[in-house]
Structures are given as structure tokens and as C-alpha cells.
Design an enzyme around this catalytic site. Structure first.
Site, short mmCIF file in Angstrom:
data_model
loop_
_atom_site.label_atom_id
_atom_site.label_comp_id
_atom_site.label_asym_id
_atom_site.label_seq_id
_atom_site.Cartn_x
_atom_site.Cartn_y
_atom_site.Cartn_z
N GLU A 103 0.84 -1.21 0.00
CA GLU A 103 0.00 0.00 0.00
C GLU A 103 0.87 1.25 0.00
OE1 GLU A 103 -2.66 1.52 -0.32
OE2 GLU A 103 -4.40 0.58 0.60
N ASP A 104 0.31 2.32 -0.52
CA ASP A 104 1.03 3.58 -0.49
C ASP A 104 0.91 4.25 0.88
OD1 ASP A 104 -1.69 3.92 -0.87
OD2 ASP A 104 -1.51 5.29 -2.56
N ASP A 107 -4.36 5.80 6.17
CA ASP A 107 -4.87 6.98 6.87
C ASP A 107 -5.81 6.51 7.98
OD1 ASP A 107 -5.86 9.40 7.64
OD2 ASP A 107 -6.60 10.02 5.70
N LYS A 135 -0.39 7.27 8.80
CA LYS A 135 -0.76 8.43 9.62
C LYS A 135 -1.22 7.97 11.00
CE LYS A 135 -2.25 11.29 5.76
NZ LYS A 135 -3.35 12.06 5.20
N PHE A 156 -2.31 16.15 4.56
CA PHE A 156 -2.52 15.58 3.23
C PHE A 156 -1.22 15.66 2.43
CE2 PHE A 156 -3.88 15.25 -1.16
CZ PHE A 156 -4.73 14.15 -1.07
N VAL A 157 -0.70 14.49 2.03
CA VAL A 157 0.60 14.47 1.37
C VAL A 157 0.46 14.02 -0.09
CG1 VAL A 157 1.84 14.06 3.52
CG2 VAL A 157 1.13 12.11 2.14
N ARG A 169 1.57 12.46 -8.75
CA ARG A 169 2.05 11.08 -8.51
C ARG A 169 3.50 10.92 -8.94
NH1 ARG A 169 -2.40 7.85 -7.27
NH2 ARG A 169 -4.32 8.27 -8.41
P1 5GP Z 1 -7.85 5.18 4.46
O1 5GP Z 1 -8.95 4.25 4.03
O2 5GP Z 1 -6.71 4.46 5.16
O3 5GP Z 1 -8.36 6.33 5.26
O4 5GP Z 1 -7.29 5.87 3.16
C1 5GP Z 1 -6.55 5.18 2.25
C2 5GP Z 1 -6.52 5.88 0.91
O5 5GP Z 1 -6.86 7.29 1.01
C3 5GP Z 1 -5.12 5.82 0.38
O6 5GP Z 1 -4.90 4.61 -0.34
C4 5GP Z 1 -5.07 7.07 -0.49
O7 5GP Z 1 -5.62 6.79 -1.75
C5 5GP Z 1 -5.97 8.05 0.24
N1 5GP Z 1 -5.19 8.93 1.14
C6 5GP Z 1 -5.21 8.96 2.47
N2 5GP Z 1 -4.39 9.92 2.96
C7 5GP Z 1 -3.84 10.51 1.88
C8 5GP Z 1 -2.88 11.58 1.72
O8 5GP Z 1 -2.36 12.19 2.67
N3 5GP Z 1 -2.56 11.90 0.44
C9 5GP Z 1 -3.09 11.28 -0.65
N4 5GP Z 1 -2.69 11.68 -1.84
N5 5GP Z 1 -3.98 10.27 -0.53
C10 5GP Z 1 -4.35 9.88 0.72
#
Ligand code: 5GP
Length: 183
Positions: A103-104, A107, A135, A156-157, A169
Site C-alpha cells: 500500500e502507499d 490513513d 498516519k 494531506f501528502v 504522482r
Molecule cells: P484510508 O482508508 O486508510 O483512510 O485511506 C486510504 C486511501 O486514502 C489511500 O490509499 C489514499 O488513496 C488516500 N489517502 C489517504 N491519505 C492521503 C494523503 O495524505 N494523500 C493522498 N494523496 N492520498 C491519501
């Protein structure tokens, strides 16, 4: 592009490409050792994990296979909704395989929680998670993440595969998006 190419849009550089490369080498060494003697299947989550998948897999000294999923958490902007839809499923049958989800960013962890649950139902031999960035809020979710690149602040990154409105990207470094871009 590098951070210097878009200094106006970044309020802060969090991790340079050099730091990311170095951390990936460390993680790859750990993964090589943990999976010694086992066949490893890396599952990348499109689109954000493209960069980390490419760099992590090439830092491994052992063989691996790769497959991809595309999922979308509904909504746009800078908040994830947690409602997940599969846009592209795996092409491989993962039953009996040792799966590492790549995963990238993590959050809230809602997206990953859904994904792990979904893939577990396909009866892999094992399933673990690697995320390049995490995070603080992710710590409160029930998802076990075995490998973490960097813990980052709750901002937000963008960069290194992470986008805002489809852009950034291809930034090599990772930084905080200036609020003026989205406000
Ligand atoms: P989660 O379900 O863990 O809240 O969010 C996961 C997805 O939200 C990540 O795979 C990404 O696509 C997006 N995301 C969450 N935080 C960020 C951030 O700081 N920057 C960006 N570009 N995408 C984020």
C-alpha cells in the site's frame, strides 16, 4: 519531477527520494528474511502503490510474483470515505499463497481493513501488509501492518504515487500539499 520543480505547491518536504530508497532497502531485507523459502506474492493497490511496488520489488533479493487490485473509496478531495468498490480484481488465485499487500498510505485504515477482509476470504496461506506511509489515526484500526516505511503527521501528502486530483504522482519526493492548491 522533484520538489524543487513545484515548490509553490508544497508547504513542506517530508521525505526525499534518497530517504525513501534507503528505507525500502531496509524493508526489503526484512521481507527477504521473513519469507525465505516461501513463494511471495506482492499485491499492489492501484494507482498509488505503483511507485512503492516497483521500488520494493526491485530491492528484494528473492523471487516474487506480482498482481494488482484497483479499488476506489467513494468521494474525492482530501478525505477518504471508507466505502470501497473493487474496480479491478486480482488475476491470480491466491488460495494457498503467501500474500503481501503493498500500500502507499494508511490513513483511517478503512480501505485496507476492507481489502484484508476480502482477500482473507480467498484462503491465502498467509496475508500481511506493507505500507510506505502511515498516519497516526491508522494506529486505532484493527488492521495489523507488519511493515511500515514512515510514520507521518496527519496532513494531506502528495508524491511518490500519491495524488491530488490525479496530479503529483510523478513527484519523486513526498511532501505536504499547500492548502492554497485545494482551498
Ligand atoms: P484510508 O482508508 O486508510 O483512510 O485511506 C486510504 C486511501 O486514502 C489511500 O490509499 C489514499 O488513496 C488516500 N489517502 C489517504 N491519505 C492521503 C494523503 O495524505 N494523500 C493522498 N494523496 N492520498 C491519501
Amino acid at each position: 519531477m522533484d520538489a524543487a520543480d513545484l515548490s509553490q505547491d508544497l508547504s513542506e518536504v517530508l521525505h526525499t527520494r534518497e530517504a525513501i530508497d534507503q528505507r525500502l532497502v531496509e524493508l526489503a531485507a526484512q521481507i527477504d528474511s521473513d519469507y525465505a523459502g516461501r513463494d511471495l506474492l506482492l499485491v499492489g493497490v492501484l494507482n498509488g502503490a505503483v511507485m512503492v511496488m516497483a521500488d520494493l520489488s526491485r530491492s528484494l533479493k528473492s523471487h516474487c510474483t506480482m498482481d494488482w487490485m484497483a479499488i476506489s473509496s467513494y468521494g474525492s478531495g482530501t478525505k477518504s470515505s471508507g466505502v470501497v468498490r473493487i474496480l479491478k480484481d486480482l488475476t491470480t488465485d491466491i488460495s494457498g499463497k503467501h500474500v503481501l499487500i503493498v500500500e502507499d498510505i494508511l490513513d483511517t485504515g478503512l480501505t485496507l481493513s476492507y481489502l484484508v477482509h476480502n482477500l482473507k476470504s480467498r484462503e491465502p496461506a498467509s496475508i500481511e501488509v506493507m505500507t510506505m506511509f502511515r498516519k497516526p489515526e491508522a494506529a486505532t484500526t484493527d488492521v495489523d501492518v507488519k511493515y511500515v516505511g514512515f510514520d507521518i503527521p496527519n496532513k494531506f501528502v502528495i508524491g511518490y504515487g500519491l495524488d491530488y486530483a490525479g496530479r503529483y504522482r510523478n513527484l519523486r519526493d513526498v511532501g505536504v500539499l499547500s492548502p492554497h492548491v485545494y482551498e
